[in-house]
Scaffold this motif. Structure first.
Motif, mmCIF file in Angstrom:
data_model
loop_
_atom_site.group_PDB
_atom_site.id
_atom_site.type_symbol
_atom_site.label_atom_id
_atom_site.label_comp_id
_atom_site.label_asym_id
_atom_site.label_seq_id
_atom_site.Cartn_x
_atom_site.Cartn_y
_atom_site.Cartn_z
ATOM 1 N N HIS A 75 0.832 -1.202 0.000
ATOM 2 C CA HIS A 75 0.000 0.000 0.000
ATOM 3 C C HIS A 75 0.869 1.255 0.000
ATOM 4 O O HIS A 75 0.619 2.207 -0.768
ATOM 5 N N GLN A 76 1.893 1.266 0.842
ATOM 6 C CA GLN A 76 2.757 2.438 0.937
ATOM 7 C C GLN A 76 3.588 2.620 -0.339
ATOM 8 O O GLN A 76 3.780 3.754 -0.804
ATOM 9 N N THR A 77 4.054 1.519 -0.915
ATOM 10 C CA THR A 77 4.832 1.607 -2.148
ATOM 11 C C THR A 77 3.990 2.186 -3.280
ATOM 12 O O THR A 77 4.441 3.067 -4.029
ATOM 13 N N ALA A 78 2.767 1.703 -3.410
ATOM 14 C CA ALA A 78 1.887 2.208 -4.460
ATOM 15 C C ALA A 78 1.604 3.701 -4.270
ATOM 16 O O ALA A 78 1.510 4.456 -5.243
ATOM 17 N N HIS A 79 1.495 4.118 -3.036
ATOM 18 C CA HIS A 79 1.168 5.522 -2.754
ATOM 19 C C HIS A 79 2.337 6.460 -3.038
ATOM 20 O O HIS A 79 2.155 7.523 -3.646
ATOM 21 N N PHE A 80 3.532 6.081 -2.606
ATOM 22 C CA PHE A 80 4.659 7.004 -2.664
ATOM 23 C C PHE A 80 5.487 6.923 -3.943
ATOM 24 O O PHE A 80 6.141 7.904 -4.315
ATOM 25 N N ALA A 85 -4.264 1.987 4.909
ATOM 26 C CA ALA A 85 -4.532 3.363 4.486
ATOM 27 C C ALA A 85 -4.223 4.358 5.604
ATOM 28 O O ALA A 85 -3.661 5.437 5.355
ATOM 29 N N THR A 128 -0.471 4.665 5.887
ATOM 30 C CA THR A 128 0.054 5.476 4.791
ATOM 31 C C THR A 128 -0.205 6.955 5.037
ATOM 32 O O THR A 128 0.666 7.805 4.806
ATOM 33 N N ALA A 129 -1.394 7.287 5.522
ATOM 34 C CA ALA A 129 -1.722 8.684 5.805
ATOM 35 C C ALA A 129 -0.802 9.259 6.885
ATOM 36 O O ALA A 129 -0.357 10.415 6.796
ATOM 37 N N GLU A 189 2.524 9.848 5.291
ATOM 38 C CA GLU A 189 2.449 11.008 4.397
ATOM 39 C C GLU A 189 2.618 12.311 5.170
ATOM 40 O O GLU A 189 3.383 13.205 4.791
#
Length: 259
Positions: free
Chosen positions: A41-46, A245, A248-249, A252
């Motif tokens: 999840h974190q890889t896809a986001h960043f 999520a 990840t937030a 961020e």
């Protein structure tokens, strides 16, 4: 999948995102019996806007090799990979045992760590007498039962049972030597008395229902850090799986450079 041959091991890793990003790379380190996909999840986001590096630790996931006896030796593997990729400065994000690795690197190479995020991790494993006896006895049961008992209790009540069974099966695929040796390495890990030396900005994110590494132990560590923020989420020990999520937030907000 790229791999780094290192001292009898082949370390599998992902190196994604723009190399020319203004921000330093994010380096994600997973925990005991897990793999680099804890950070999907974190890889896809960043990775759309900054470089993201994650690896399977020695003997985990798609990496081969064994023989490491301490958390410090795992930290040397991570640094060897970063040197291979010519990454001098970075943000370290570690889950559980990965957080122990992150603290080890921050203590040994503070100039290289811009920020650090510890997810469900602590600086010293402390047991009550009763829990210590229980943990010692758990090593005497059959290997698959030992792994299952530890993974099942990692999740907060209400987490889907079928998903837990999948994670138990995946963890049991980690070689027995690696599992048992690193279990001992975590029990021996202790940098709590040196926590005041870690002066990089640090975010500690923990699950309220974590019984593997209880939140009280994390708060004890946080008190000793000169520059620490704390976030408590409604989850157990597996925050990257239980609350991806929300995690990840939190990352961020912490790693984004403010103008």
């Amino acid at each position: 999948m790229p791999q780094l041959e290192l001292d009898g091991a082949a370390l599998t890793y992902d190196d994604e995102g723009p190399r020319d990003a203004v921000d330093v790379p994010l380096v994600f380190v997973h925990g005991w019996t897990a793999n680099r996909h804890r950070w999907d999840h974190q890889t896809a986001h960043f990775s759309g806007r900054r470089r993201v590096i994650r690896l399977d630790l020695r003997g985990h996931g798609d990496s081969t090799g064994a023989g490491v006896r301490t958390v410090a030796e795992l930290a040397e593997d991570v640094l060897a990979l970063l040197d291979h990729l010519e990454v001098e400065r970075f943000v370290l994000v570690g889950h559980s045992m990965g957080g122990m690795i992150a603290q080890t690197i921050a203590l040994a190479h503070p100039a290289r760590v811009e920020r650090m995020v510890l997810v469900n991790s602590i600086g010293r494993m402390t047991y009550s007498r009763g829990r210590g006896l229980l943990m010692a006895a758990s090593t005497l049961v059959p290997f698959k039962l030992f792994v299952a008992a530890n993974i099942q209790r990692a999740f907060a009540p209400g987490y889907p049972r079928e998903e837990i069974r999948e994670h138990v099966r995946a963890s049991a695929g980690t070689p027995r030597e690696v599992v048992m040796t690193l279990y001992g390495a975590m029990r021996a890990f202790d940098v709590l008395d040196r926590a005041g030396e870690i002066r990089v900005p640090t975010l500690m994110v923990h699950g309220y229902h974590d019984v593997q590494l209880p939140v009280g132990q994390m708060l004890r560590m946080a008190k000793a850090y000169p520059d620490a923020e704390v976030r408590i989420l409604d989850a157990g020990h597996e925050l990257p799986l239980e609350r991806p999520a929300e995690l990840t937030a939190a990352l961020e907000r912490f790693v984004t450079v403010k103008p």
